[in-house]
Structure formats: C-alpha cells, structure tokens
Design a protein around this motif. Structure first.
Motif, PDB file in Angstrom:
ATOM      1  N   ASP A 129      58.006  28.095  35.444  1.00 35.41           N
ATOM      2  CA  ASP A 129      57.575  26.513  36.354  1.00 35.41           C
ATOM      3  C   ASP A 129      57.236  27.016  37.347  1.00 35.41           C
ATOM      4  O   ASP A 129      56.088  25.753  37.324  1.00 35.41           O
ATOM      5  N   GLU A 130      57.805  27.194  38.154  1.00 31.63           N
ATOM      6  CA  GLU A 130      57.604  27.057  39.490  1.00 31.63           C
ATOM      7  C   GLU A 130      55.890  27.947  39.439  1.00 31.63           C
ATOM      8  O   GLU A 130      56.024  28.044  40.960  1.00 31.63           O
ATOM      9  N   GLY A 131      56.684  29.066  38.870  1.00 31.90           N
ATOM     10  CA  GLY A 131      55.231  30.364  39.342  1.00 31.90           C
ATOM     11  C   GLY A 131      53.873  29.973  38.966  1.00 31.90           C
ATOM     12  O   GLY A 131      53.063  29.583  39.631  1.00 31.90           O
ATOM     13  N   LYS A 132      53.968  28.603  37.814  1.00 28.51           N
ATOM     14  CA  LYS A 132      52.843  27.949  37.550  1.00 28.51           C
ATOM     15  C   LYS A 132      52.679  27.032  37.929  1.00 28.51           C
ATOM     16  O   LYS A 132      50.781  26.985  38.253  1.00 28.51           O
ATOM     17  N   LYS A 133      53.398  26.619  38.898  1.00 27.00           N
ATOM     18  CA  LYS A 133      52.643  25.385  39.960  1.00 27.00           C
ATOM     19  C   LYS A 133      52.271  26.769  40.640  1.00 27.00           C
ATOM     20  O   LYS A 133      51.046  25.770  41.416  1.00 27.00           O
ATOM     21  N   VAL A 134      52.384  27.306  41.791  1.00 21.19           N
ATOM     22  CA  VAL A 134      52.234  27.583  42.368  1.00 21.19           C
ATOM     23  C   VAL A 134      50.447  28.247  42.001  1.00 21.19           C
ATOM     24  O   VAL A 134      49.835  28.423  42.733  1.00 21.19           O
ATOM     25  N   LEU A 135      49.979  28.940  41.311  1.00 16.93           N
ATOM     26  CA  LEU A 135      49.278  29.679  40.730  1.00 16.93           C
ATOM     27  C   LEU A 135      48.119  28.196  40.174  1.00 16.93           C
ATOM     28  O   LEU A 135      47.237  28.326  41.090  1.00 16.93           O
ATOM     29  N   ILE A 136      48.223  27.020  39.874  1.00 18.30           N
ATOM     30  CA  ILE A 136      47.434  26.139  39.663  1.00 18.30           C
ATOM     31  C   ILE A 136      47.147  25.664  41.600  1.00 18.30           C
ATOM     32  O   ILE A 136      46.142  25.238  41.186  1.00 18.30           O
ATOM     33  N   GLU A 137      48.226  25.758  41.935  1.00 22.18           N
ATOM     34  CA  GLU A 137      47.944  25.300  43.419  1.00 22.18           C
ATOM     35  C   GLU A 137      46.743  26.126  44.386  1.00 22.18           C
ATOM     36  O   GLU A 137      45.745  25.927  45.071  1.00 22.18           O
ATOM     37  N   GLU A 138      47.029  27.424  44.123  1.00 21.30           N
ATOM     38  CA  GLU A 138      46.262  29.138  44.888  1.00 21.30           C
ATOM     39  C   GLU A 138      45.129  28.651  43.960  1.00 21.30           C
ATOM     40  O   GLU A 138      43.884  28.625  45.196  1.00 21.30           O
ATOM     41  N   CYS A 139      44.993  28.579  43.007  1.00 27.16           N
ATOM     42  CA  CYS A 139      43.633  28.523  42.141  1.00 27.16           C
ATOM     43  C   CYS A 139      42.661  27.015  42.384  1.00 27.16           C
ATOM     44  O   CYS A 139      41.252  28.021  42.592  1.00 27.16           O
ATOM     45  N   LYS A 140      43.291  26.012  42.395  1.00 26.98           N
ATOM     46  CA  LYS A 140      42.690  25.022  42.806  1.00 26.98           C
ATOM     47  C   LYS A 140      41.879  24.788  44.420  1.00 26.98           C
ATOM     48  O   LYS A 140      40.999  24.486  44.467  1.00 26.98           O
ATOM     49  N   LYS A 141      42.690  25.677  45.744  1.00 31.22           N
ATOM     50  CA  LYS A 141      42.137  25.765  46.408  1.00 31.22           C
ATOM     51  C   LYS A 141      41.071  26.722  46.407  1.00 31.22           C
ATOM     52  O   LYS A 141      39.840  26.362  47.521  1.00 31.22           O
ATOM     53  N   LEU A 142      40.881  27.393  45.645  1.00 29.50           N
ATOM     54  CA  LEU A 142      39.933  28.333  45.329  1.00 29.50           C
ATOM     55  C   LEU A 142      38.668  28.068  45.244  1.00 29.50           C
ATOM     56  O   LEU A 142      37.185  28.026  45.719  1.00 29.50           O
ATOM     57  N   VAL A 143      39.171  27.057  43.915  1.00 27.49           N
ATOM     58  CA  VAL A 143      37.792  26.233  43.762  1.00 27.49           C
ATOM     59  C   VAL A 143      37.092  25.568  44.542  1.00 27.49           C
ATOM     60  O   VAL A 143      36.290  25.273  44.944  1.00 27.49           O
ATOM     61  N   GLU A 144      38.249  24.797  45.659  1.00 29.61           N
ATOM     62  CA  GLU A 144      38.154  23.256  46.220  1.00 29.61           C
ATOM     63  C   GLU A 144      37.103  24.211  47.469  1.00 29.61           C
ATOM     64  O   GLU A 144      35.963  23.497  47.656  1.00 29.61           O
ATOM     65  N   THR A 145      36.849  25.336  48.220  1.00 28.67           N
ATOM     66  CA  THR A 145      37.050  26.190  49.219  1.00 28.67           C
ATOM     67  C   THR A 145      35.852  26.763  49.164  1.00 28.67           C
ATOM     68  O   THR A 145      34.864  26.967  50.307  1.00 28.67           O
ATOM     69  N   LYS A 146      35.481  26.965  48.221  1.00 25.39           N
ATOM     70  CA  LYS A 146      33.731  28.526  47.811  1.00 25.39           C
ATOM     71  C   LYS A 146      33.264  27.124  48.249  1.00 25.39           C
ATOM     72  O   LYS A 146      32.304  25.874  47.758  1.00 25.39           O
TER      73      LYS A 146
END
Length: 120
Positions: free
Chosen positions: A103-120
């Motif tokens: 569960d915690e790993g999935k939260k990190v993955l989602i947050e990190e991917c959101k950052k990638l989508v938002e900063t491009k």
C-alpha cells in the motif's frame, strides 16, 4: 511471499501522452520499491531476524514493475512469510507487514508519477 506493485493503466496513458522518459518512470518505480521494502522491514516481526533479512525488492518488466519478496525458509525448507502475514491457528494471529508495504509503495508510485505528469 511476494507482492507486486504494477503501474496503473490510467497513469501509464498519462505518462505516454506527456512523453515522459522511461528513465524518469523507472526512478518513480525505484522510489516505490525502496519505500515498500523499508515499510515491510519496519513492520515484520523480528524473532530470529531471518524473515526481516530476506525482504528485498527487485525489478521486472524493464523496471516497470517492482516485486517485494520475503523468501525466508524454515528448517524444513518451506517459505513462511505468508504464515506470519495471514496468521495460522497453530502459529498465532496475522502480523501484517507485506500488505501495508504494498500500500505504501503504491502511494509513492502514484505521487511520483503525478509529479512527472504535472511537471512536463
């Protein structure tokens, strides 16, 4: 016992649409794997330390999937992490460590991917 953290289809589409580099996605998966491994190690009972020491993360599918593994074996050569995680009548109640790690790993993955989508 193994748990997997797979990429989410919607996130994959968003990352592809934004043309985010594979290396950046792999970095997000790495952070998720490291977090999941640490959570599992923090939560696992540490009787002999063998189960704790066996917990590791590894990457498959070209770094797009991370697997958290706890392959410790008892004296009969049987992996026993699932008995700890889910509990048994003979050995006692469940002591969750892998599911919270997932569960915690999935939260990190989602947050990190959101950052990638938002900063491009």
């Amino acid at each position: 016992m193994r748990v997997r953290i797979d990429g989410l289809d919607e996130m994959k589409k968003a990352l592809t649409k934004k043309k985010v580099a594979v290396e950046k996605v792999a970095s997000a998966v790495t952070k998720a794997g490291e977090k999941a491994e640490q959570v599992a190690k923090d939560l696992v009972p540490k009787d002999s330390g063998a189960l704790h020491d066996s917990i590791q993360h590894k990457y498959v599918s070209g770094g797009k999937t991370v697997i958290i593994d706890a392959p410790a074996k008892n004296t009969k050569g049987v992996e026993y992490a699932q008995y700890v995680e889910f509990g048994t009548k003979k050995h006692g109640p469940e002591q969750k460590f892998m599911r919270p790690a997932q569960d915690e790993g999935k939260k990190v993955l989602i947050e990190e991917c959101k950052k990638l989508v938002e900063t491009k």
